[in-house]
Enzyme design. Structure first.
Site, PDB file in Angstrom:
ATOM      1  N   SER A   1      21.344 -25.284  39.237  1.00 13.81           N
ATOM      2  CA  SER A   1      20.609 -24.810  40.424  1.00 13.81           C
ATOM      3  C   SER A   1      19.211 -25.386  40.388  1.00 13.81           C
ATOM      4  CB  SER A   1      20.511 -23.280  40.403  1.00 13.81           C
ATOM      5  OG  SER A   1      19.519 -22.850  39.491  1.00 13.81           O
ATOM      6  N   ASP A   2      18.466 -25.265  41.484  1.00 14.03           N
ATOM      7  CA  ASP A   2      17.032 -25.483  41.356  1.00 14.03           C
ATOM      8  C   ASP A   2      16.444 -24.136  40.925  1.00 14.03           C
ATOM      9  OD1 ASP A   2      14.548 -26.573  41.264  1.00 14.03           O
ATOM     10  OD2 ASP A   2      14.596 -27.484  43.245  1.00 14.03           O
ATOM     11  N   TRP A   3      15.161 -24.132  40.639  1.00 14.26           N
ATOM     12  CA  TRP A   3      14.494 -22.949  40.060  1.00 14.26           C
ATOM     13  C   TRP A   3      14.799 -21.684  40.872  1.00 14.26           C
ATOM     14  CZ3 TRP A   3      10.816 -23.154  35.900  1.00 14.26           C
ATOM     15  CH2 TRP A   3      10.101 -21.986  35.700  1.00 14.26           C
ATOM     16  N   ASN A   4      15.662 -20.846  40.339  1.00 11.55           N
ATOM     17  CA  ASN A   4      16.045 -19.581  40.998  1.00 11.55           C
ATOM     18  C   ASN A   4      16.690 -19.765  42.364  1.00 11.55           C
ATOM     19  OD1 ASN A   4      16.348 -16.795  41.240  1.00 11.55           O
ATOM     20  ND2 ASN A   4      14.379 -16.545  42.276  1.00 11.55           N
ATOM     21  N   SER A   5      17.272 -20.925  42.613  1.00 13.40           N
ATOM     22  CA  SER A   5      17.852 -21.104  43.957  1.00 13.40           C
ATOM     23  C   SER A   5      19.105 -20.245  44.156  1.00 13.40           C
ATOM     24  CB  SER A   5      18.139 -22.582  44.249  1.00 13.40           C
ATOM     25  OG  SER A   5      19.145 -23.079  43.408  1.00 13.40           O
TER      26      SER A   5
END
Ligand code: NOJ
Length: 755
Positions: free
Chosen positions: A288-292
């Site tokens: 994922s991207d940061w907390n996506s």
């Protein structure tokens, strides 16, 4: 004391025996799958979910997340990967805990944003793309990988291959600009550079191609914003660089923050499962991207962590970066029947396969060797490549009257170097936010060769008298600051004005609504202009900026971008003519923000404007439709002419190769490099096609007076496109071919494609 050591040694041996089978065998491509299955069979659900969890180390590149208790969470097998950790010794400790103090001893994988160098900082990626030199880009990433891997990083979150048409978007600096073809070639070069031909080698890192997908098209250039686009455009403009990176072997992909046509990219099954894993048959791991994953809840597309977990996992995403969403919600999602054990196993399998392919099971400490660490980081020879790259990235936009280069025996004697970026020690000036390998707080500006530092001695050696006036030119500057700079300019015969953006204004979370040079900088330029002093404007920028006044009044303009550690040396090389500039813009420079989005490969309207002000045509009342500088543009200290564009035939059958040739001549007095660009236009397609599309390029070197015939071969694939039925095909009919040194000044020919 001795007893204690014996006790520890015995305990360690017992522990090692318990998982020795996962380390005993040597990893080969053939045995990875069986070893993954054997390991998977031993894992509990919690251990599996732990492998899907990635947590931040000592740097945050997103909303803050708790970093407490990292070691105890690793010890309890709740963490599979750590990102953004700079401290080498701590990485050894973490790996020791993962390997020696967990039941199965699964090693951690360390990820890091290695965006334009790790310890040795190179020009920003957009600048590298301006070199149009794929070999050079590959060499840069080879060095970045050498350094990062020697510092214990296994995995870089690069390349970013997002095509974008919006200079407001701060991340434009991280990609290769507006063109799909150029982005694709750069993507391959970067993946090759990072990964080499062996992911398990000690000096390579895994690539992570991002952001999947369409992040470059966020509305209004606003970071983290919404994207809405047709599938035709998605496939045509956005996806090819991702496909190129996948084909080049990119080990991992990263989700994007944006929603695409309403669906958050992290839970977009069409993108991840159907296209990436299905159509492209790509086998890697998606992070994922940061907390996506967690942000799907904020998007309003998931109810809670278990819903978000179920949706992201089912879409095909595997690892959860920094959000802890899987930790909170995946078990619940399984218990409530929203995901199956098989789906979780599949994601874990991909993570384990990734770790095996990096050789981490053969030797979890292979990237954590102190000797290699000490010998590798910031080797002096890396600097030479940084200098070459910075010089080759610079783009000469104007050089009226041949003001540059500044050589020996010039009629000018006194030079004033002025401007806020003449000698700045500001935080990350000449670089970018994405230089995390240098740390965030303890950044050491002495590593950068500043412009004046190198320019002054280089110019003095050529007989000039040089005065450097370091002035503040931001909103805090006073009338006194102006007068200091103006006096310096008044006394000089020629002025070098170093202007532009701060280094930290460049990267993630750095979108802007104004592309103009800061008012104070424009003002000083115009005052100096009134003194009628020949001026060279050197621009430090991470995006296309708007500088209309300068375009009209300043004779020489050089785009230096954010050039990295070797800024001053590279600038001296270019301004003194030691290096003849050969960079070409990978992105259009607009005349004003109001023209954005402006890009060369747009469709034709039904009423294209032929000249400024032509009535009832597609244009503006208050501005021309043409840009300040077009895609592919860049001057040299020599000149090139193009002649004799030839097509081997006027008609080609489908499947035949179209052969194009042109003669390029160096008509000036110096050796130089030129990027010969080949574009096509499909004149009679099923749907409207771009007015030009880059299909090939070649960078050549010619001595003064030398000519060379350059050949391009276009296949049916090059002439194909995604039609309105979303079929990839070429249409019979007429095509134009254009060849030139930029996207506007071209020679053109025509051919017909027949069945
Ligand atoms: C968020 C960014 O969008 C992504 O590109 C980056 O790799 C991660 N943060 C990790 O820093």
């Amino acid at each position: 004391m001795t007893k204690k050591i014996v006790r520890h040694t015995v305990a360690l041996l017992l522990l090692m025996l318990s998982f020795s089978n996962i380390y005993a065998q040597k990893t080969t491509v053939q045995n990875i799958d069986s070893r993954v299955e054997a390991l998977l069979a031993k894992m509990t659900l919690d251990e599996k979910i732990g492998q899907l969890n990635q947590v931040p180390g000592d740097i945050s590149t997103g909303t803050d997340v708790s970093k407490d208790d990292l070691l105890s969470r690793i010890r309890s097998a709740k963490i599979g990967s750590v990102l953004s950790h700079t401290n080498f010794q701590n990485k050894i400790t973490m790996q020791r805990v993962a390997v020696n103090e967990t039941r199965l001893g699964i090693p951690l994988v360390f990820g890091f944003d290695v965006i334009h160098g790790y310890k040795t900082i190179f020009p920003i990626p957009l600048a590298q793309a301006a070199s149009w030199d794929m070999g050079l880009i590959e060499r840069i990433e080879r060095i970045a990988a050498e350094e990062a891997s020697a510092d214990g990083q296994n995995w870089t979150f690069a390349p970013m291959v997002d095509v974008t048409h919006d200079p407001r978007w701060g991340r434009i600096m991280e990609g290769a600009g507006e063109d799909t073809y150029l982005n694709s070639r750069v993507a391959e070069a970067r993946v090759r550079g990072f990964q080499g031909d062996d992911l398990a080698a000690k000096n390579t890192v895994a690539a992570c191609t991002k952001h999947f997908a369409a992040y470059g098209f966020v509305e209004a250039g606003k970071e983290y914003n919404t994207v809405d686009m047709s599938e035709q455009r998605l496939r045509e403009t956005v996806l090819p660089p991702f496909k190129a990176a996948a084909d080049a072997g990119s080990a991992t992909f990263m989700n994007a923050f944006n929603v695409l046509n309403g669906v958050p990219a992290s839970m977009d099954k069409n993108l991840i499962t159907n296209i990436l894993r299905g159509e492209w048959a790509w086998k890697g791991m998606v992070v994922s991207d940061w907390n996506s994953f967690g942000e799907t809840i904020v998007h309003g597309a998931a109810e809670n962590e278990s819903d978000a977990s179920a949706k992201c996992l089912a879409a095909g995403s595997d690892m959860d970066m920094a959000g802890g969403t899987f930790q909170k919600g995946l078990k619940k999602a399984l218990e409530s029947g929203r995901v199956t054990q098989a789906q979780i196993d599949e994601a874990v399998r991909r993570v384990l396969r990734f770790k095996f392919s990096l050789g981490l099971f053969d030797d979890p400490f292979r990237y954590l060797n102190q000797k290699r660490h000490d010998e590798t980081l910031e080797k002096p020879e890396f600097r030479a490549v940084a200098r070459e790259a910075a010089a080759k990235s610079m783009v000469l936009l104007k050089n009226d009257g041949g003001l540059l280069p500044l050589t020996e025996g010039s009629r000018f004697k006194k030079i004033a170097i002025i401007g806020p970026y003449a000698d700045s020690k500001g935080n990350k000036d000449y670089m970018s936010f994405w230089t995390l390998g240098l740390g965030v707080r303890d950044y050491d500006s002495t590593k950068v060769v500043r412009p004046a530092q190198a320019l002054k001695p280089a110019l003095e050696k050529l007989g000039y008298e040089v005065k450097v006036t370091e002035i503040c030119l931001d909103a805090t500057c006073t009338e006194k600051d102006y007068s200091v700079a103006i006096n310096a300019a008044r006394e000089a015969d020629i002025v070098i004005a170093c202007v532009g953006e701060r280094g930290i204004d460049c990267g993630e979370n750095r979108s802007v609504t104004n592309l103009e040079l800061p008012r104070e900088q424009e003002r000083i330029l115009s005052i100096i202009g009134r003194l009628s002093k020949p001026t060279v404007m050197v621009l430090f920028n991470s995006r296309p900026l708007v500088f209309d006044w300068a375009n009209q009044n300043i004779p020489a303009i050089l785009v230096a971008w954010q050039p990295g550690f070797e800024t001053g040396n590279a600038l001296a090389d270019v301004l003194t003519g030691k290096v003849n500039p050969s960079g070409k813009l990978p992105v259009t420079f607009p005349r004003s923000l109001g023209q954005v989005p402006i890009y060369y490969n747009h469709l034709s309207t039904g009423r294209p404007q032929q000249y400024p002000g032509e009535v009832w045509t597609s244009g503006y009342l208050d501005a021309p439709t043409t840009p300040a500088y077009p895609f592919g543009f860049g001057l040299s200290y020599t000149t090139f002419s193009y002649s004799n564009l030839k097509l081997a035939k006027s008609q080609y059958k489908m499947g035949e190769t179209v052969e194009v040739s042109i003669t390029v001549t160096n008509t000036g007095g110096l050796a130089g490099e030129e990027v010969v660009q080949c574009y096509t236009r499909d004149l009679t397609a099923d749907i409207s096609r771009p007015v030009k599309e880059l299909k090939a390029f070649e960078k050549i070197k010619l001595n003064a007076g030398e000519s060379r015939v350059v050949n391009f071969r276009l296949t049916e694939k090059d002439l194909s496109y995604w039609n309105h039925e979303l079929k990839w095909k070429a249409d019979p009919g007429k095509f134009k071919v254009f060849v030139g040194g930029n996207s506007v000044d071209v020679k053109e020919g025509e051919f017909e494609l027949v069945r």
